[in-house]
Structures are given as structure tokens and as C-alpha cells.
Design an enzyme around this catalytic site. Structure first.
Site, PDB file in Angstrom:
ATOM      1  N   CYS A 104      22.152 -28.960 -31.952  1.00 25.56           N
ATOM      2  CA  CYS A 104      23.544 -29.166 -32.323  1.00 25.56           C
ATOM      3  C   CYS A 104      23.656 -29.798 -33.711  1.00 25.56           C
ATOM      4  O   CYS A 104      24.414 -29.318 -34.567  1.00 25.56           O
ATOM      5  CB  CYS A 104      24.209 -30.056 -31.268  1.00 25.56           C
ATOM      6  SG  CYS A 104      26.013 -30.061 -31.310  1.00 25.56           S
TER       7      CYS A 104
ATOM      8  N   GLY B  79      15.114 -29.591 -28.788  1.00 27.79           N
ATOM      9  CA  GLY B  79      16.002 -30.368 -27.948  1.00 27.79           C
ATOM     10  C   GLY B  79      17.450 -29.975 -28.182  1.00 27.79           C
ATOM     11  O   GLY B  79      17.805 -29.356 -29.191  1.00 27.79           O
ATOM     12  N   CYS B  80      18.314 -30.354 -27.238  1.00 22.88           N
ATOM     13  CA  CYS B  80      19.732 -29.983 -27.341  1.00 22.88           C
ATOM     14  C   CYS B  80      20.417 -30.690 -28.502  1.00 22.88           C
ATOM     15  O   CYS B  80      21.122 -30.046 -29.298  1.00 22.88           O
ATOM     16  CB  CYS B  80      20.445 -30.270 -26.025  1.00 22.88           C
ATOM     17  SG  CYS B  80      20.163 -31.928 -25.351  1.00 22.88           S
ATOM     18  N   TYR B  81      20.235 -31.991 -28.644  1.00 20.71           N
ATOM     19  CA  TYR B  81      20.854 -32.690 -29.762  1.00 20.71           C
ATOM     20  C   TYR B  81      20.323 -32.194 -31.111  1.00 20.71           C
ATOM     21  O   TYR B  81      21.116 -31.963 -32.036  1.00 20.71           O
ATOM     22  CB  TYR B  81      20.639 -34.201 -29.638  1.00 20.71           C
ATOM     23  CG  TYR B  81      21.568 -34.902 -28.679  1.00 20.71           C
ATOM     24  CD1 TYR B  81      22.951 -34.793 -28.807  1.00 20.71           C
ATOM     25  CD2 TYR B  81      21.067 -35.694 -27.647  1.00 20.71           C
ATOM     26  CE1 TYR B  81      23.806 -35.458 -27.931  1.00 20.71           C
ATOM     27  CE2 TYR B  81      21.910 -36.356 -26.774  1.00 20.71           C
ATOM     28  CZ  TYR B  81      23.284 -36.241 -26.920  1.00 20.71           C
ATOM     29  OH  TYR B  81      24.126 -36.900 -26.058  1.00 20.71           O
TER      30      TYR B  81
END
Length: 368
Positions: free
Chosen positions: A163, A158-160
Site C-alpha cells: 500500500c 507485506g500488505c502495508y
């Protein structure tokens, strides 16, 4: 039109590989189609959309390449790799179908990321597809590069988690994540997908910053914690994670507060530089700079900065990525390059010039 790259002379790029995309009309699917259209060693052989079958992708989104859209059942396995840009709950069946035919797969949904069945059910309200999920390698490339290179099926993160994972992995590897970890994260509106809602359409999002899924309610929390355990944290305190919707098209920034990390900001920054040395897409900012979205938007890069908190034992780690590239389509291509034996940076914007291998490897060695 295919763009030229500095790696085009490599003999590994002499043969063009074929790729397919399921769910090509979503924001991530369109982003991925654009990357493949410019890729020197991958060509987009087919793309699917149940709703728009029989038209071309550029009629759905004018920024997309002209590729005919076919119904999902008409997708064949005469390709080297398939990308799944489908909603969670629908992706695992497509992954199983193509893997049964021997085709490599990168799944960009959440169907295959979580190993714990209960955590998966709570996050996605679906039953974990155990058989196909057990084959998947988790593909945050910088952490699992060696396993991705030999994989036939990769669960794109996932993106979060990407990051936050890049922000915290070096401390996790060194066993220096102690106490409660507080993460304040912000994402552009594209992270919510193509279809607008009452919270994401322009009149609602513009001029506002909105927290949502406050505390531990976001479905990416168990993925973040699983990722940190995999790179070395056995007794991780719970992550308190609060995402915010900000009025940007794209981009993501995570601000992580870590207490009792066992060193000051300068020492921890040096650790990050050592562990990320040679990474083509990760840059550690200097002591007077902060990670910011503008530094990475429209690239597959990530920037991480380390900051002291005076008169405390805390440090602040800030990480920025483009949620559609490093947080989704770009990382999918980065993983696909490795799976297909291509140079990792091929066809991706934002790679650093250095081709030196990382000084130390952040490998998630535990089994999926």
C-alpha cells in the site's frame, strides 16, 4: 466452480497448471484457495493443514472451496507452483524443500523479504535464512515485473509495504522523496489473522480505532524503506509509520505526507498518471477524488490520490488496497501468473480494461 474470464480464449490458458497451498486454513490461505478455484488456468491440487488434516477446507471456513486438507509432509511436488501461507519462521524451510525439487514457489510470509540480516532479526526475531532468501525476487509486481517473470522463487510483499510502496514509488523513482516521510495507515481486522486476540476480537475492535507499533516499531518499516531504496532513493530519510486497527473486515488505507517533493499536486498527479499508465491494477484518482477502501475492496486493484497542502511545500499521497487481495493472495496470484507465463491479470478481480503496456516501467533493478 470455475468462473469464466475474458482471457479464456488465450492459447496460454489451454493447459491447466497445478498448484499447492501450505497453510490453507488461515485467512490468506482461504482467500488464495478461492482465487485458485475460480482461476481458468490454475487448479488447486492440494492444500495443507497440520491441525485439520483429513478434513476439507470448507469445514474450516464455509466460504472456501471443497478441497481435502493433508499434512504438510504429505505435500508432493507434482505441481507447477506452491504458495506458502505459513507463519514467519516456518516458511523458509518449506520454500527450500520445494525449490530443491525444482518447483516454483511464492512465499507470502516475511521470511524472504528483507536482505539485511540484522533488520530481519529485529523484525521477525528469527535468523535470516540466507541460502534460500538470496534466491528470492521481491514481488511487488508493478515494481519488479520483469524480474518476477523469470523467477523461480518470489517473496510476496507485506500488505502495508504494498500500500505504501504504490503510494510513494513514483516519487522515489524520480528522486523526489526528501526529508521525513510520515505515514498514517489503517487496516481491517483480517490483517491480524484468523485467531482472535484481546485486541482483535469483535468486542474490542468494534466501535474503536487503535494505533499500534507507533513510530518505527512495526516490522514492515524496514521492508518499506528497502523497497523505496530499490526503486531509486539512496539517502532516504526515515519513514515514520503508525498503523491503526479499524473496525472493518478487510481493506487498507495509507496516508503519506511528503515534503519538498519538487512540484505541486497537479504536477505530481500527472507524474503518477504517466508512470502508472497501462498498469492493469493501479488507478490514479482525479484532483477532486480521494483514494478510499470501498473503491478497491474485494479486488486486486489499488487506487492512489494526490492532494495539495496549502501554504506548505508538502503533498499528501493516499493509497488504498484490499489487504487480503492486492496485499496478499491477489498479488501472489498476479506474481504466479507471470512466473508461469500467463497473462498477468488472469483470474483476478479488478483489472482495468486497458491492456496497454505501462508508459514507463517502475523496475526495482537492484539485486536481491
Amino acid at each position: 466452480m470455475r468462473a469464466s474470464t475474458t482471457t479464456a480464449a488465450s492459447p496460454l490458458l489451454a493447459r491447466t497448471r497445478r498448484a499447492g497451498i501450505h497453510g490453507a486454513t488461515g485467512i490468506t490461505g482461504v482467500e488464495l484457495a478461492g482465487l485458485l478455484d475460480a482461476h481458468p488456468a490454475l487448479e488447486l491440487a492440494w492444500a495443507t493443514s497440520r491441525r485439520h488434516a483429513g478434513t476439507t477446507l470448507d469445514t474450516v471456513d464455509g466460504s472456501a472451496p471443497t478441497v481435502e486438507l493433508r499434512a504438510p509432509e504429505d505435500a508432493d511436488d507434482d505441481v507447477d507452483i506452491v504458495f506458502l501461507c505459513l507463519p514467519h519462521g516456518r516458511s523458509a524451510a518449506a520454500a527450500s524443500r520445494h525449490r530443491s525439487a525444482g518447483t516454483r514457489v511464492v512465499d507470502l510470509s516475511g521470511d524472504l523479504r528483507l536482505r539485511d540480516a540484522d533488520a530481519h532479526a529485529r523484525a521477525y526475531n528469527t535468523e535470516r535464512p540466507t541460502e534460500v532468501a538470496s534466491e528470492a525476487v521481491y514481488g511487488l509486481t508493478e515494481l519488479t515485473r520483469d524480474r518476477v517473470a523469470g523467477a523461480r522463487l518470489v517473496a510476496n510483499p507485506g500488505c502495508y509495504p504494498t500500500c505504501v510502496g504504490l503510494a510513494l514509488a513514483p516519487l522515489a523513482v524520480e528522486g523526489r522523496l526528501r526529508g521525513t516521510i510520515v505515514v498514517d495507515a489503517k487496516s481491517g481486522v483480517s490483517g491480524a489473522g484468523r485467531e482472535p486476540t484481546a485486541k482483535t476480537h469483535y468486542c474490542s475492535a468494534s466501535g474503536d480505532v487503535r494505533p499500534y507499533a507507533v513510530g518505527r516499531r512495526h516490522r514492515h518499516v524496514p521492508e518499506i524503506e528497502q523497497l523505496l531504496r530499490d526503486v531509486g532513493v539512496d539517502d532516504l530519510a526515515r519513514v515514520i509509520f503508525t498503523p491503526h486497527l479499524v473496525p472493518l473486515e478487510r481493506g487498507m488505507l495509507a496516508t503519506c505526507v511528503v515534503t519538498d517533493a519538487g512540484g505541486d499536486a497537479d504536477e505530481i498527479r500527472d507524474l503518477y498518471r504517466e508512470l502508472y499508465a497501462g498498469e492493469p491494477f493501479v488507478r490514479v484518482a482525479g484532483p477532486d477524488a480521494a483514494a478510499r477502501i470501498r473503491s478497491v475492496v474485494r479486488t486486486n486493484g489499488a487506487v492512489v490520490s494526490v492532494h495539495e497542502v496549502e501554504d506548505t511545500d508538502a503533498v499528501v499521497i493516499v493509497s488504498a488496497i484490499d489487504n487480503l487481495l492486492k496485499g496478499a493472495a491477489g498479488q501472489a496470484v498476479q506474481n504466479a501468473n507471470l512466473m508461469l507465463g500467463l497473462p498477468e491479470v488472469t483470474g483476478l478481480p479488478g483489472a482495468r480494461a486497458s491492456e496497454a503496456a505501462p508508459a514507463r516501467r517502475l523496475i526495482a533493478a537492484r539485486s536481491s
